[in-house]
Design a protein around this motif. Structure first.
Motif, PDB file in Angstrom:
ATOM      1  N   TRP A 160       0.826  -1.209   0.000  1.00 40.69           N
ATOM      2  CA  TRP A 160       0.000   0.000   0.000  1.00 40.69           C
ATOM      3  C   TRP A 160       0.859   1.257   0.000  1.00 40.69           C
ATOM      4  N   VAL A 161       1.914   1.300   0.837  1.00 37.54           N
ATOM      5  CA  VAL A 161       2.771   2.497   0.889  1.00 37.54           C
ATOM      6  C   VAL A 161       3.441   2.722  -0.461  1.00 37.54           C
ATOM      7  N   GLU A 162       3.918   1.663  -1.079  1.00 34.83           N
ATOM      8  CA  GLU A 162       4.525   1.811  -2.410  1.00 34.83           C
ATOM      9  C   GLU A 162       3.525   2.405  -3.399  1.00 34.83           C
ATOM     10  N   GLU A 163       2.286   1.957  -3.336  1.00 35.67           N
ATOM     11  CA  GLU A 163       1.261   2.483  -4.239  1.00 35.67           C
ATOM     12  C   GLU A 163       1.049   3.974  -4.010  1.00 35.67           C
ATOM     13  N   GLN A 164       1.063   4.417  -2.743  1.00 34.53           N
ATOM     14  CA  GLN A 164       0.895   5.848  -2.460  1.00 34.53           C
ATOM     15  C   GLN A 164       2.054   6.656  -3.022  1.00 34.53           C
ATOM     16  N   ILE A 165       3.280   6.155  -2.823  1.00 33.67           N
ATOM     17  CA  ILE A 165       4.460   6.872  -3.316  1.00 33.67           C
ATOM     18  C   ILE A 165       4.429   7.005  -4.833  1.00 33.67           C
ATOM     19  N   ASN A 166       3.935   5.996  -5.510  1.00 30.49           N
ATOM     20  CA  ASN A 166       3.919   6.000  -6.978  1.00 30.49           C
ATOM     21  C   ASN A 166       2.680   6.669  -7.568  1.00 30.49           C
ATOM     22  N   ASP A 167       1.771   7.143  -6.702  1.00 39.97           N
ATOM     23  CA  ASP A 167       0.549   7.797  -7.160  1.00 39.97           C
ATOM     24  C   ASP A 167       0.806   9.298  -7.285  1.00 39.97           C
ATOM     25  N   GLU A 168       0.818   9.812  -8.512  1.00 43.10           N
ATOM     26  CA  GLU A 168       1.114  11.222  -8.750  1.00 43.10           C
ATOM     27  C   GLU A 168       0.090  12.154  -8.105  1.00 43.10           C
ATOM     28  N   SER A 169      -1.119  11.675  -7.881  1.00 48.11           N
ATOM     29  CA  SER A 169      -2.123  12.518  -7.242  1.00 48.11           C
ATOM     30  C   SER A 169      -1.893  12.643  -5.745  1.00 48.11           C
ATOM     31  N   VAL A 170      -1.080  11.762  -5.175  1.00 46.17           N
ATOM     32  CA  VAL A 170      -0.767  11.796  -3.742  1.00 46.17           C
ATOM     33  C   VAL A 170       0.629  12.355  -3.508  1.00 46.17           C
ATOM     34  N   PHE A 171       1.611  11.844  -4.259  1.00 45.28           N
ATOM     35  CA  PHE A 171       3.004  12.287  -4.174  1.00 45.28           C
ATOM     36  C   PHE A 171       3.426  12.852  -5.536  1.00 45.28           C
ATOM     37  N   PRO A 172       3.006  14.073  -5.852  1.00 44.89           N
ATOM     38  CA  PRO A 172       3.348  14.635  -7.165  1.00 44.89           C
ATOM     39  C   PRO A 172       4.853  14.841  -7.308  1.00 44.89           C
TER      40      PRO A 172
END
Length: 236
Positions: free
Chosen positions: A138-150
């Motif tokens: 899940w954390v990896e997915e957040q880091i790779n999500d441009e809408s969360v970690f632009p």
């Protein structure tokens, strides 16, 4: 262990397409997240051969402080990645070894059982190892999500960014708690306890500095956390 490598779309860093234990994410090569502006990492070991080392004249009294002029969200983003990589490394050391069946409470810290509910209608029971696997994925997915970690330096962080970071740190804390509760003897046998303790101390100091993990969560490792809280308060 073997794994098949892919290329991270964010930085070109190799990541593992197999078990997450060999995964390391790096976004420091992007414009937004820069390496911290220090030449050497802070010494945060719980046990030091010199109990009263002389401070460096250029060192901050609290290494969790962002560099001068650093935006808080930028600093939080850098440290999410750093601590994700640390937990990935630490758990990866023992992840392929079976958990000792004599470990109490199924590998969860005493008095706590973690369930996973992200993206589900209701939380589900899982083993300690499965829980950590869910967290790291899940954390990896957040880091790779441009809408969360632009990654674009001109893009604003979302308004909910701090809350997302709090959830990340709560779950990474639970991963640390599982390591201490279920894998500590294995870490000792591998000579990795000093690294574990150093990483955890830095993690707790950072959580306290930015109020990222609630007191109820921290009680899972109270005998370890409370002395660290006092050390942190003494820095103030």
């Amino acid at each position: 262990m073997s794994c098949r490598s892919t290329r991270s779309r964010r930085s070109g860093a190799a990541t593992c397409a197999g078990p997450w234990a060999c995964l390391r994410v790096s976004v420091h090569a992007t414009r937004r997240w820069r390496p911290r502006a220090t030449s050497e990492p802070p010494d945060l070991a719980l046990a030091s051969p010199n109990p009263n080392p002389s401070p460096s004249p250029t060192a901050s009294p609290n290494p969790t402080f962002p560099p001068q002029g650093e935006d808080e969200n930028e600093w939080l983003a850098v440290n999410v990645v750093d601590f994700f990589n640390e937990v990935s490394l630490l758990y990866g050391i023992v992840a392929e070894e079976p958990m000792d069946e004599s470990v109490p409470n199924g590998g969860f810290p005493e008095g706590f059982t973690y369930m996973w509910g992200e993206g589900l209608r209701a939380p589900i029971e899982c083993t300690a190892d499965e829980y950590v696997n869910h967290v790291m994925t899940w954390v990896e997915e957040q880091i790779n999500d441009e809408s969360v970690f632009p990654s674009d330096a001109d893009a604003a962080f979302p308004r909910s960014f701090k809350e997302t970071v709090k959830t990340v740190f709560k779950r990474l804390f639970r991963a640390f708690a599982i390591i201490y509760a279920s894998r500590f003897q294995q870490m000792e046998a591998l000579g990795a306890v000093a690294h574990l303790n150093t990483s955890f101390k830095h993690f707790i100091f950072f959580c306290l500095e930015f109020d990222l993990v609630g007191q109820r969560e921290l009680q899972a490792l109270s005998p370890i956390v409370q002395p660290l809280v006092k050390q942190f308060q003494d820095l103030a």
